[in-house]
Design a protein around this motif. Structure first.
Motif, PDB file in Angstrom:
ATOM      1  N   GLY A 117     -10.627  -6.970   8.109  1.00  0.00           N
ATOM      2  CA  GLY A 117      -9.710  -7.814   7.352  1.00  0.00           C
ATOM      3  C   GLY A 117      -8.326  -7.224   7.191  1.00  0.00           C
ATOM      4  O   GLY A 117      -7.515  -7.736   6.439  1.00  0.00           O
ATOM      5  N   MET A 118      -8.074  -6.137   7.908  1.00  0.00           N
ATOM      6  CA  MET A 118      -6.846  -5.374   7.670  1.00  0.00           C
ATOM      7  C   MET A 118      -5.927  -5.466   8.885  1.00  0.00           C
ATOM      8  O   MET A 118      -6.407  -5.404  10.000  1.00  0.00           O
ATOM      9  CB  MET A 118      -7.269  -3.924   7.488  1.00  0.00           C
TER      10      MET A 118
ATOM     11  N   LEU B 184      -1.101  -1.699   9.483  1.00  0.00           N
ATOM     12  CA  LEU B 184      -1.248  -1.071   8.167  1.00  0.00           C
ATOM     13  C   LEU B 184      -2.100   0.200   8.277  1.00  0.00           C
ATOM     14  O   LEU B 184      -1.803   1.217   7.658  1.00  0.00           O
ATOM     15  CB  LEU B 184      -1.892  -2.060   7.189  1.00  0.00           C
TER      16      LEU B 184
ATOM     17  N   LEU C 128       0.004   2.939   9.771  1.00  0.00           N
ATOM     18  CA  LEU C 128       0.938   3.483   8.779  1.00  0.00           C
ATOM     19  C   LEU C 128       0.189   4.367   7.790  1.00  0.00           C
ATOM     20  O   LEU C 128       0.670   5.434   7.389  1.00  0.00           O
ATOM     21  CB  LEU C 128       1.641   2.341   8.041  1.00  0.00           C
ATOM     22  N   PHE C 129      -1.006   3.921   7.400  1.00  0.00           N
ATOM     23  CA  PHE C 129      -1.823   4.679   6.459  1.00  0.00           C
ATOM     24  C   PHE C 129      -2.105   6.076   7.011  1.00  0.00           C
ATOM     25  O   PHE C 129      -1.868   7.085   6.342  1.00  0.00           O
ATOM     26  CB  PHE C 129      -3.135   3.929   6.205  1.00  0.00           C
TER      27      PHE C 129
ATOM     28  N   VAL D 137      -0.458   9.096   5.032  1.00  0.00           N
ATOM     29  CA  VAL D 137      -1.401   9.792   4.151  1.00  0.00           C
ATOM     30  C   VAL D 137      -1.829  11.124   4.745  1.00  0.00           C
ATOM     31  O   VAL D 137      -1.906  12.126   4.052  1.00  0.00           O
ATOM     32  CB  VAL D 137      -2.611   8.902   3.833  1.00  0.00           C
TER      33      VAL D 137
ATOM     34  N   SER E 140       1.972  -9.275   9.364  1.00  0.00           N
ATOM     35  CA  SER E 140       2.402  -7.960   8.902  1.00  0.00           C
ATOM     36  C   SER E 140       3.449  -7.359   9.833  1.00  0.00           C
ATOM     37  O   SER E 140       4.260  -6.539   9.411  1.00  0.00           O
ATOM     38  CB  SER E 140       1.203  -7.020   8.807  1.00  0.00           C
TER      39      SER E 140
ATOM     40  N   PHE F  58       3.529  -6.200   3.954  1.00  0.00           N
ATOM     41  CA  PHE F  58       3.622  -4.931   4.663  1.00  0.00           C
ATOM     42  C   PHE F  58       5.003  -4.305   4.481  1.00  0.00           C
ATOM     43  O   PHE F  58       5.134  -3.091   4.276  1.00  0.00           O
ATOM     44  CB  PHE F  58       3.327  -5.154   6.149  1.00  0.00           C
TER      45      PHE F  58
ATOM     46  N   ARG G 231       5.753  -0.706   2.842  1.00  0.00           N
ATOM     47  CA  ARG G 231       6.471   0.403   3.460  1.00  0.00           C
ATOM     48  C   ARG G 231       7.554   0.929   2.534  1.00  0.00           C
ATOM     49  O   ARG G 231       7.718   2.138   2.363  1.00  0.00           O
ATOM     50  CB  ARG G 231       7.092  -0.085   4.770  1.00  0.00           C
TER      51      ARG G 231
ATOM     52  N   VAL H  39       1.367   7.797  -1.823  1.00  0.00           N
ATOM     53  CA  VAL H  39       1.334   6.887  -0.681  1.00  0.00           C
ATOM     54  C   VAL H  39      -0.017   6.206  -0.552  1.00  0.00           C
ATOM     55  O   VAL H  39      -0.111   5.009  -0.294  1.00  0.00           O
ATOM     56  CB  VAL H  39       1.638   7.673   0.611  1.00  0.00           C
ATOM     57  N   MET H  40      -1.068   7.000  -0.770  1.00  0.00           N
ATOM     58  CA  MET H  40      -2.406   6.471  -0.543  1.00  0.00           C
ATOM     59  C   MET H  40      -2.681   5.284  -1.461  1.00  0.00           C
ATOM     60  O   MET H  40      -3.146   4.237  -1.019  1.00  0.00           O
ATOM     61  CB  MET H  40      -3.432   7.569  -0.789  1.00  0.00           C
TER      62      MET H  40
ATOM     63  N   LEU I 219      -0.674   2.160  -0.383  1.00  0.00           N
ATOM     64  CA  LEU I 219      -1.150   1.475   0.817  1.00  0.00           C
ATOM     65  C   LEU I 219      -2.514   0.829   0.596  1.00  0.00           C
ATOM     66  O   LEU I 219      -2.797  -0.245   1.129  1.00  0.00           O
ATOM     67  CB  LEU I 219      -1.189   2.438   2.002  1.00  0.00           C
ATOM     68  N   LEU I 220      -3.361   1.496  -0.216  1.00  0.00           N
ATOM     69  CA  LEU I 220      -4.651   0.857  -0.524  1.00  0.00           C
ATOM     70  C   LEU I 220      -4.412  -0.436  -1.291  1.00  0.00           C
ATOM     71  O   LEU I 220      -5.138  -1.421  -1.116  1.00  0.00           O
ATOM     72  CB  LEU I 220      -5.544   1.804  -1.324  1.00  0.00           C
TER      73      LEU I 220
ATOM     74  N   VAL J 254      -1.823  -2.420  -0.868  1.00  0.00           N
ATOM     75  CA  VAL J 254      -1.451  -3.403   0.160  1.00  0.00           C
ATOM     76  C   VAL J 254      -2.710  -3.927   0.852  1.00  0.00           C
ATOM     77  O   VAL J 254      -2.883  -5.134   1.045  1.00  0.00           O
ATOM     78  CB  VAL J 254      -0.493  -2.771   1.193  1.00  0.00           C
ATOM     79  N   ALA J 255      -3.585  -2.984   1.206  1.00  0.00           N
ATOM     80  CA  ALA J 255      -4.824  -3.368   1.879  1.00  0.00           C
ATOM     81  C   ALA J 255      -5.621  -4.347   1.023  1.00  0.00           C
ATOM     82  O   ALA J 255      -6.114  -5.365   1.517  1.00  0.00           O
ATOM     83  CB  ALA J 255      -5.672  -2.129   2.165  1.00  0.00           C
TER      84      ALA J 255
ATOM     85  N   TYR K 252      -4.213  -7.799   1.251  1.00  0.00           N
ATOM     86  CA  TYR K 252      -4.536  -8.464   2.518  1.00  0.00           C
ATOM     87  C   TYR K 252      -5.964  -8.974   2.495  1.00  0.00           C
ATOM     88  O   TYR K 252      -6.249 -10.095   2.926  1.00  0.00           O
ATOM     89  CB  TYR K 252      -4.328  -7.521   3.709  1.00  0.00           C
ATOM     90  N   LEU K 253      -6.874  -8.131   1.969  1.00  0.00           N
ATOM     91  CA  LEU K 253      -8.279  -8.551   1.917  1.00  0.00           C
ATOM     92  C   LEU K 253      -8.432  -9.776   1.037  1.00  0.00           C
ATOM     93  O   LEU K 253      -9.272 -10.631   1.290  1.00  0.00           O
ATOM     94  CB  LEU K 253      -9.157  -7.407   1.414  1.00  0.00           C
TER      95      LEU K 253
END
Lengths: 279, 216
Positions: A111-112, A116, A119-120, A124, B158, B169, B173, B183-184, B187-188, B190-191, B194-195
């Protein structure tokens, strides 16, 4: 050419169709002519702009870009396939506490957006952009491969597994020796189609600053000047698309060949596979 | 976690922009794709040829190249946009329409031959056969793959984030750059958003698929 959708055209229909074709062609040619005129006014077709392709270093940079694209795709494919196989086995495991977490992980990965994930990994884990690209491609495509193989295994007749268990194979042996080989053969077209997707997705490396083909175009355009952007972009896009069309043709060829040769034929692409094709 | 809660308005705005891009491009792609599929099976050779070439080329073009063309090459050729959203919508809908066209065409092929024969034997013309008999049935069978294409569209949008459009996205960024130490979490987040879009669509696809499977 005849079709069930319409009669074999008679003289009148043929005439109408011919007139339609001519008008359509004229319109398309007119559109192309307009584009070319507009481009020509911008001086796109001046010889000096295309003369850069007589220079060796331009081709070398393009070549490097293609090499980077292909190597990222190849490495990702080689890692993603076995990983997908493992994920598929976990996904159809008989043990619920293996099966269900795997399912959640697969849903998450599928689903991603791939970019992304790239970038992760890049931000990270602070890796190089090459590793980020490959890792993003591997994670996403392993999940897709797992789903394709699962669809393949589930499309097999039930008797295959039952027969395997009856002659005393363990569940794992039956999966590895009886079911997976058949599933891989059945899903070959979908798997190759997914390879095209993987190859296309390497272009996302542009976004995480990986030096693939498109990035090479950008670098050259910045270096040589905007005047050269269009010619370089045009050539690079043509190369990229040509490679992809070749691999797609290969997939179609395998599908045709498979449906003639493989016992039981090739399973029709499942909807899950159509999704992957769209990516 | 704090980063996500602090930046919730940005996430929300990004989500809306992603949704906007997907819906607009999705509608354009559905209409364009259906016409392309109709052209692909039509008796007029020029239409067939045009549709085939369009679908083959677009399907094999990496989305990034389509975006690069729309956002960077077109403006330098004199086609300028007020907003980069327009470029993103052009790239996304042109790309997605090729996949829609292929899906609809496979749907047309899946309609039993007798349907078209029956329609023709009562005197319908090609346009009538297609619009009244074949396409309504074809579109029904291709709804699940179509939803999957739309899921891919949401994810594909994205790429717009890398071409000056601030959607999920793009904001992600930006936030990742602003909060280098977290950062983690960013971005999680963002994820997760999206989900929020893709998982319900996926569930919808499998439900519809089951319904259609029973009907046939």
């Amino acid at each position: 050419m005849s079709s069930v959708l319409y009669d074999v055209p008679g003289p009148k229909a043929r005439r109408v169709s011919l007139i339609g074709s001519v008008i359509g062609s004229v319109l398309i040619i007119g559109l192309l002519a307009w584009i070319i005129m507009t481009l020509a006014q911008q001086g796109i077709f001046e010889g000096r702009r295309w003369a850069i392709f007589t220079r060796g270093d331009v081709w070398m940079l393009l070549g490097n870009g293609i090499g980077a694209t292909l190597s990222a795709a190849a490495i990702a494919a080689v890692i993603a396939f076995p990983l997908g196989l493992v994920l598929c086995l976990l996904r159809i495991s008989l043990v619920p506490w293996i099966r269900i977490p795997t399912r959640v992980v697969l849903e998450f990965l599928r689903g991603m957006p791939v970019v992304l994930m790239m970038l992760f990994v890049l931000l990270v884990f602070g890796t190089s952009s090459f590793i980020a690209v490959v890792a993003g491609l591997v994670l996403y495509n392993a999940a897709i491969f797992a789903e394709i193989l699962r669809a393949g295994i589930q499309s097999l007749p039930k008797g295959q597994r039952e027969a395997g268990l009856t002659i005393g194979l363990t569940s794992f042996q039956s999966r590895m020796l009886i079911e997976l080989p058949q599933a891989v053969r059945r899903m070959m077209p979908s798997l190759v189609a997914q390879l095209v997707v993987l190859l296309k997705d390497t272009s996302l490396g542009y976004i995480v600053a990986y030096g693939e083909l498109l990035r090479a175009v950008q670098v050259m355009a910045d270096f040589l000047g905007n005047a050269y952007l269009f010619p370089i972009f045009f050539v690079a896009a043509a190369i990229y698309i040509a490679i992809n069309i070749c691999v797609s043709r290969f997939a179609v060829w395998i599908e045709r060949r498979g449906s003639k040769k493989a016992a039981g034929g090739v399973a029709k692409a499942e909807p899950a596979a159509v999704e992957t094709a769209a990516k | 976690m704090d980063v996500i809660i602090e930046n919730l308005p940005l996430y929300w705005e990004g989500l809306l922009r992603t949704l906007f891009l997907s819906v607009v491009s999705g509608i354009i792609a559905l209409v364009l794709g259906t016409f392309l599929a109709a052209a692909r099976v039509s008796p007029v050779a020029a239409l067939r040829g045009f549709s085939t070439v369009y679908v083959e080329v677009l399907r094999n073009t990496p989305l990034t190249i389509a975006f690069f063309f729309a956002a960077i090459v077109l403006p330098r050729l004199g086609v300028t946009f007020e907003q980069f959203e327009v470029a993103a919508i052009i790239a996304l809908s042109a790309y997605t329409s090729a996949f829609i066209a292929e899906a609809v065409r496979s749907g047309v092929n899946s309609v039993p031959v007798g349907q078209a024969e029956a329609a023709r034997s009562i005197g319908m013309k090609f346009g009538q056969v297609l619009s009244l008999i074949i396409l309504p049935q074809a579109l029904r069978t291709v709804i699940p793959p179509m939803i999957n294409i739309l899921i891919a569209l949401v994810k594909n949008s994205s790429v717009a984030g890398a071409f000056f459009v601030l959607e999920l996205f793009g904001y992600g960024r930006q936030m990742a750059n602003a909060n280098g130490d977290q950062v983690m979490a960013v971005l999680l987040g963002v994820a997760f958003f999206y989900l929020l879009l893709t998982v319900p669509l996926g569930i919808l696809a499998s439900t519809v698929e089951r319904k259609v499977a029973i009907a046939r």
